[in-house]
Design a protein around this motif. Structure first.
Motif, PDB file in Angstrom:
ATOM      1  N   SER A   9       0.801  -1.222   0.000  1.00 48.07           N
ATOM      2  CA  SER A   9       0.000   0.000   0.000  1.00 48.07           C
ATOM      3  C   SER A   9       0.839   1.280   0.000  1.00 48.07           C
ATOM      4  O   SER A   9       0.282   2.373  -0.203  1.00 48.07           O
ATOM      5  CB  SER A   9      -0.919   0.012   1.230  1.00 48.07           C
ATOM      6  OG  SER A   9      -0.161  -0.011   2.432  1.00 48.07           O
ATOM      7  N   VAL A  10       2.145   1.181   0.233  1.00 47.59           N
ATOM      8  CA  VAL A  10       2.970   2.390   0.300  1.00 47.59           C
ATOM      9  C   VAL A  10       3.049   3.038  -1.080  1.00 47.59           C
ATOM     10  O   VAL A  10       3.182   2.360  -2.099  1.00 47.59           O
ATOM     11  CB  VAL A  10       4.370   2.052   0.843  1.00 47.59           C
ATOM     12  CG1 VAL A  10       5.177   1.230  -0.131  1.00 47.59           C
ATOM     13  CG2 VAL A  10       5.129   3.324   1.196  1.00 47.59           C
ATOM     14  N   THR A  11       2.940   4.368  -1.117  1.00 47.43           N
ATOM     15  CA  THR A  11       2.989   5.096  -2.392  1.00 47.43           C
ATOM     16  C   THR A  11       4.373   5.659  -2.670  1.00 47.43           C
ATOM     17  O   THR A  11       4.723   5.914  -3.820  1.00 47.43           O
ATOM     18  CB  THR A  11       1.973   6.253  -2.377  1.00 47.43           C
ATOM     19  OG1 THR A  11       2.348   7.205  -1.363  1.00 47.43           O
ATOM     20  CG2 THR A  11       0.561   5.736  -2.108  1.00 47.43           C
ATOM     21  N   GLY A  12       5.156   5.895  -1.624  1.00 48.02           N
ATOM     22  CA  GLY A  12       6.505   6.409  -1.814  1.00 48.02           C
ATOM     23  C   GLY A  12       6.626   7.911  -1.687  1.00 48.02           C
ATOM     24  O   GLY A  12       7.613   8.498  -2.146  1.00 48.02           O
ATOM     25  N   ALA A  13       5.656   8.578  -1.066  1.00 46.01           N
ATOM     26  CA  ALA A  13       5.759  10.021  -0.842  1.00 46.01           C
ATOM     27  C   ALA A  13       6.768  10.288   0.279  1.00 46.01           C
ATOM     28  O   ALA A  13       6.610   9.809   1.393  1.00 46.01           O
ATOM     29  CB  ALA A  13       4.396  10.596  -0.464  1.00 46.01           C
ATOM     30  N   VAL A  14       7.809  11.051  -0.038  1.00 46.62           N
ATOM     31  CA  VAL A  14       8.873  11.339   0.937  1.00 46.62           C
ATOM     32  C   VAL A  14       8.886  12.831   1.221  1.00 46.62           C
ATOM     33  O   VAL A  14       8.803  13.655   0.299  1.00 46.62           O
ATOM     34  CB  VAL A  14      10.254  10.892   0.405  1.00 46.62           C
ATOM     35  CG1 VAL A  14      11.361  11.261   1.389  1.00 46.62           C
ATOM     36  CG2 VAL A  14      10.264   9.388   0.136  1.00 46.62           C
ATOM     37  N   ILE A  56       8.858  15.238  -1.990  1.00 49.99           N
ATOM     38  CA  ILE A  56       9.043  14.418  -3.178  1.00 49.99           C
ATOM     39  C   ILE A  56       7.770  13.607  -3.358  1.00 49.99           C
ATOM     40  O   ILE A  56       7.407  12.797  -2.486  1.00 49.99           O
ATOM     41  CB  ILE A  56      10.260  13.483  -3.037  1.00 49.99           C
ATOM     42  CG1 ILE A  56      11.504  14.281  -2.639  1.00 49.99           C
ATOM     43  CG2 ILE A  56      10.516  12.720  -4.335  1.00 49.99           C
ATOM     44  CD1 ILE A  56      12.698  13.424  -2.282  1.00 49.99           C
ATOM     45  N   ALA A  57       7.074  13.843  -4.448  1.00 49.03           N
ATOM     46  CA  ALA A  57       5.789  13.190  -4.687  1.00 49.03           C
ATOM     47  C   ALA A  57       5.984  11.727  -5.038  1.00 49.03           C
ATOM     48  O   ALA A  57       7.056  11.318  -5.504  1.00 49.03           O
ATOM     49  CB  ALA A  57       5.057  13.915  -5.818  1.00 49.03           C
ATOM     50  N   PRO A  58       4.955  10.908  -4.848  1.00 50.02           N
ATOM     51  CA  PRO A  58       5.059   9.494  -5.227  1.00 50.02           C
ATOM     52  C   PRO A  58       5.417   9.340  -6.711  1.00 50.02           C
ATOM     53  O   PRO A  58       4.823   9.980  -7.568  1.00 50.02           O
ATOM     54  CB  PRO A  58       3.662   8.946  -4.935  1.00 50.02           C
ATOM     55  CG  PRO A  58       3.100   9.863  -3.900  1.00 50.02           C
ATOM     56  CD  PRO A  58       3.665  11.218  -4.211  1.00 50.02           C
ATOM     57  N   GLY A  59       6.413   8.519  -6.988  1.00 48.02           N
ATOM     58  CA  GLY A  59       6.810   8.283  -8.364  1.00 48.02           C
ATOM     59  C   GLY A  59       7.694   9.359  -8.965  1.00 48.02           C
ATOM     60  O   GLY A  59       8.134   9.231 -10.115  1.00 48.02           O
ATOM     61  N   GLU A  60       7.976  10.420  -8.207  1.00 48.45           N
ATOM     62  CA  GLU A  60       8.796  11.511  -8.735  1.00 48.45           C
ATOM     63  C   GLU A  60      10.278  11.212  -8.535  1.00 48.45           C
ATOM     64  O   GLU A  60      10.680  10.570  -7.567  1.00 48.45           O
ATOM     65  CB  GLU A  60       8.446  12.814  -8.014  1.00 48.45           C
ATOM     66  CG  GLU A  60       9.230  14.029  -8.527  1.00 48.45           C
ATOM     67  CD  GLU A  60       8.901  15.299  -7.760  1.00 48.45           C
ATOM     68  OE1 GLU A  60       9.123  16.394  -8.319  1.00 48.45           O
ATOM     69  OE2 GLU A  60       8.435  15.201  -6.609  1.00 48.45           O
ATOM     70  N   LEU A  97      12.606   3.887 -13.202  1.00 54.85           N
ATOM     71  CA  LEU A  97      12.191   4.904 -12.242  1.00 54.85           C
ATOM     72  C   LEU A  97      10.741   5.325 -12.416  1.00 54.85           C
ATOM     73  O   LEU A  97      10.181   5.994 -11.544  1.00 54.85           O
ATOM     74  CB  LEU A  97      13.107   6.127 -12.360  1.00 54.85           C
ATOM     75  CG  LEU A  97      14.579   5.907 -11.954  1.00 54.85           C
ATOM     76  CD1 LEU A  97      15.382   7.172 -12.174  1.00 54.85           C
ATOM     77  CD2 LEU A  97      14.685   5.446 -10.517  1.00 54.85           C
ATOM     78  N   ALA A  98      10.145   4.973 -13.529  1.00 53.91           N
ATOM     79  CA  ALA A  98       8.734   5.318 -13.737  1.00 53.91           C
ATOM     80  C   ALA A  98       7.892   4.599 -12.683  1.00 53.91           C
ATOM     81  O   ALA A  98       7.867   3.370 -12.615  1.00 53.91           O
ATOM     82  CB  ALA A  98       8.300   4.902 -15.143  1.00 53.91           C
TER      83      ALA A  98
END
Length: 578
Positions: free
Chosen positions: A315-320, A344-348, A503-504
C-alpha cells in the motif's frame, strides 16, 4: 561447569589419596616384609591412577566443548551488536581494532575460561586440602608450607598489577597492526602505482616492531616472576626433606609419613608453578574483556522505536517529505544539514545538486536511517520513518552508493543481497538496466566469485553491479548516490535510458555530479551550506539561479575537457571510468 569441577575434584582427590596409600605401604607391608599386602596396595594405587586419568579426560573434553561454545556465542553476540551500531560508530573505529576484538580477544578469554579458571579453582582447593593434610601429618612442617603462601601472595600482587598495563598495550598495538595490514591489502594497487612499496614496508615494520617490543616486555616481566614461583616450593621441599629426616630419626615421624609428606609437597609444585601462567592469562583475559566491552558498552542509537510497525509494501505510495531536517555528526562542531524542507511526490525523481561537501550524501543517507536526524523529521507516506521497523524500511528503500561495496561471494549472492528470493529472470533484467551483462562472460557467469571488495572487477563494473543490486530489490523508494560516476559517457547514456523506465512509478532521490544525469530527474533541488536554496526543473533553475549554473558548469567543464582529450586519442580508444 559443574561436571568440569566434579571431574577435576575427583582427579585431584585421587592424586591426593595416592600418597596416603604410599604411607600405608611403607609403614605396613614394606616395614613388616609382607608381599601379600603389597599386591593389594598396588592394585589400589592402580585403580586410583585409572580414576584420575578418566576424570582428567572427562574434564578436558567437557571444558573444551563448553569454552568453544561460549566463544562462538560471544563472537555471534559481538558481531550482531556491531551490526546494530550506527554508522557514526564505524566512522570512528578502525576496522582492524574491531577485527582484533572479534577474533583475538575472544580467543584469549576462551583460553582463560577453559583452562585458567578451572586450574585456578582446582589448584587453590588442592593447595588448601594438602596443607591441612600436611599439618595433620606433622604440624611444624605443615605450618612452614602454609606460611610459604605469604611471599607467593605478595609476588602475585605485584606481578598482576604490572602485567595488566603491558598486556593492554600489546593488545591495542596488535589491533593497530591489523588495521594497517588490512588497509595495505585493500590499497595494494595504489601502493604499487605510486611505487611506495618500500615506504609502506618501513611503516609496517615500525608498527610490527612496536608489537614486538611490547610483547618482549611482557615476556620479560613474566620471566622475571616465573622463577620465583618455582623457587619457593622447591626451597620448601628441601627443608622438608632435611627436617623430616631428622624427625624420623628422632621418632617424631614414621618413614611412611615422611614419604607421604614429601610426595604431597611435590604435588604442590605444579599448582604453585602454574600460578604465574594463570595470572598472566587472567590479566590478558581482563584486558581482552575490557576491549570487548568497549564495543558492547556502545549503545545502538539507530534502533526500532517501541511500537514500530512494518512498512506495508503493497500500500505504500513512496511520498517522501523532509520537515525541518537537521543533522550533525557527534564529533562535529556544527550541523551539516541546517533545516531541510523538501517534498518528493510518489513516483517523482528528485535530483540533489551541490558542491562537494554540501551534505548531499548525508541527506540521502537519512532516508533509510543509516543515520538518524538530530532535528526535524523525514516521513514516508506521512509517517515518520522512525516509526517503521528498520528491516522493513530498508527493504522498501534501496540504496546504491558512489563507492560500490561488493562482498567476497558470487555475483548472484551479491545481486540478491537485498532480495534473496529473486529469480534468474529478475536478476537478468536488473543487469540489463545497469548495463552489467558482462557478468555472463565471466568464467562461471553468475556463480563467479568476485573476490574481496570486488577488486577483480573494474571500478565501472563494480558500480554497475551495485546499481543492479539496488534495482533488483524492486524498491518503492530508490536512493542513488551518484551511482554512474565511474561509467564512461556511452555506458552512462545506456544506463540512464534503462533507468528512466525503471524509475517510472518509483520515488527516486538522486545525488548528481554530472549534468547529463540531471536528465533523469523530474525536479532538481540545490543544496548549499546545509540548506535547500532552490527547487525546480532543470530548465527553470538553469535560467533563474546563478549558483545552480555555477555548480553544473564546473562539472560540465571537466567533462568537456575529458571528452576533448578523448577525441584526440587514436580510433577505437576512449576515456575509461573516472
Amino acid at each position: 561447569m559443574i561436571v568440569m569441577l566434579v571431574a577435576a575434584g575427583l582427579a585431584v582427590g585421587a592424586s591426593i589419596v595416592v600418597p596416603m596409600v604410599m604411607q600405608r605401604v611403607v609403614d605396613g607391608p614394606v616395614r613388616h616384609h609382607d608381599p601379600g599386602g603389597l599386591i593389594w596396595f598396588g592394585l589400589a594405587a592402580l585403580a586410583l591412577g585409572a580414576l584420575e586419568a578418566l576424570m582428567v579426560f572427562l574434564r578436558r573434553w567437557t571444558q573444551s566443548y563448553a569454552s568453544l561454545s561460549m566463544e562462538a556465542d560471544v563472537r555471534d553476540e559481538l558481531y550482531g551488536h556491531m551490526q546494530k551500531l550506527p554508522l557514526t560508530f564505524h566512522d570512528r573505529w578502525q576496522s582492524g581494532q574491531l577485527l582484533s576484538r572479534a577474533i583475538t580477544d575472544i580467543g584469549v578469554i576462551r583460553r582463560f575460561l577453559s583452562f585458567g579458571v578451572i586450574y585456578l579453582i582446582v589448584n587453590v582447593c588442592q593447595y588448601v586440602v594438602v596443607v591441612v593434610l600436611l599439618i595433620r601429618l606433622y604440624w611444624p612442617l605443615g605450618t612452614l608450607v602454609a606460611l610459604s603462601a605469604v611471599p607467593l601472595f605478595l609476588i602475585s600482587r605485584g606481578f598482576a598489577r604490572r602485567f595488566l598495563t603491558v598486556s593492554r598495550q600489546v593488545q591495542d598495538s596488535q589491533g593497530d597492526l591489523a588495521t594497517y595490514v588490512e588497509e595495505s591489502a585493500h590499497g595494494i594497487r595504489v601502493i604499487k602505482a605510486f611505487g611506495r612499496r618500500h615506504h609502506m614496508f618501513t611503516r609496517f615494520t615500525a608498527n610490527a616492531d612496536r608489537v614486538y617490543g611490547l610483547a618482549v616486555e611482557r615476556a620479560r616481566l613474566d620471566s622475571r616472576f616465573a622463577p620465583l614461583y618455582e623457587l619457593i616450593p622447591n626451597l620448601s621441599l628441601a627443608v622438608i626433606v632435611v627436617v623430616g629426616a631428622v624427625a624420623v630419626v628422632q621418632d617424631h615421624l614414621t618413614l611412611g609419613q615422611l614419604v607421604a609428606f614429601a610426595t604431597l609437597q611435590m604435588g604442590l609444585v605444579w599448582p604453585v608453578e602454574s600460578l604465574g601462567w594463570i595470572l598472566a592469562t587472567g590479566q590478558e583475559a581482563m584486558t581482552a574483556a575490557d576491549r570487548i566491552y568497549d564495543v558492547f558498552d556502545t549503545e545502538p542509537t539507530v534502533v526500532d522505536r517501541p511500537g514500530a510497525v512494518d512498512v506495508d509494501r503493497a500500500s505504500v505510495t513512496g511520498a517522501v517529505r523532509f520537515e525541518g531536517v537537521r543533522f550533525g555528526y557527534p564529533e562535529g562542531d556544527r550541523d551539516v544539514l541546517a533545516g531541510i524542507d523538501l517534498d518528493i511526490a510518489p513516483g517523482e525523481t528528485m535530483a540533489l545538486v551541490g558542491v562537494t561537501g554540501s551534505g548531499k550524501t548525508t541527506l540521502v543517507s537519512l532516508v533509510p536511517r543509516l543515520y538518524d536526524v538530530t532535528g526535524g523529521r523525514i516521513t514516508l507516506d506521512g509517517r515518520d520513518v522512525r516509526e517503521y521497523t528498520l528491516d522493513s524500511l530498508r527493504r522498501t528503500v534501496a540504496t546504491a552508493f558512489e563507492e560500490p561495496i561488493l562482498f567476497s561471494m558470487s555475483v548472484r549472492e551479491n545481486l540478491a543481497l537485498g532480495r534473496p528470493d529473486a529469480t534468474d529472470a529478475e536478476l537478468a533484467e536488473a543487469l540489463r538496466v545497469a548495463q552489467a551483462e558482462f557478468v555472463y562472460e565471466l568464467p562461471w557467469g553468475l556463480d563467479t566469485r568476485v573476490g574481496e571488495q570486488g577488486l577483480s572487477l573494474s571500478g565501472g563494473q563494480r558500480q554497475r553491479l551495485a546499481l543492479a543490486r539496488a534495482v533488483v530489490s524492486r524498491p518503492k523508494v530508490l536512493v542513488l548516490d551518484d551511482p554512474l560516476s565511474a561509467l564512461d559517457v556511452n555506458t552512462e547514456a545506456l544506463v540512464e535510458e534503462a533507468l528512466a523506465r525503471v524509475l517510472a512509478g518509483t520515488t527516486a532521490l538522486l545525488v548528481v555530479h554530472r549534468p547529463s544525469t540531471v536528465a533523469l530527474a523530474d525536479r532538481v533541488a540545490l543544496l548549499e551550506d546545509g540548506r535547500i536554496t532552490a527547487v525546480g526543473t532543470h530548465s527553470e533553475l538553469l535560467a533563474t539561479v546563478p549558483s545552480y549554473r555555477a555548480v553544473l558548469s564546473a562539472t560540465a567543464d571537466e567533462d568537456e575537457d575529458l571528452a576533448g582529450w578523448a577525441d584526440q586519442l587514436p580510433e577505437g580508444r576512449g576515456v575509461a571510468a573516472r
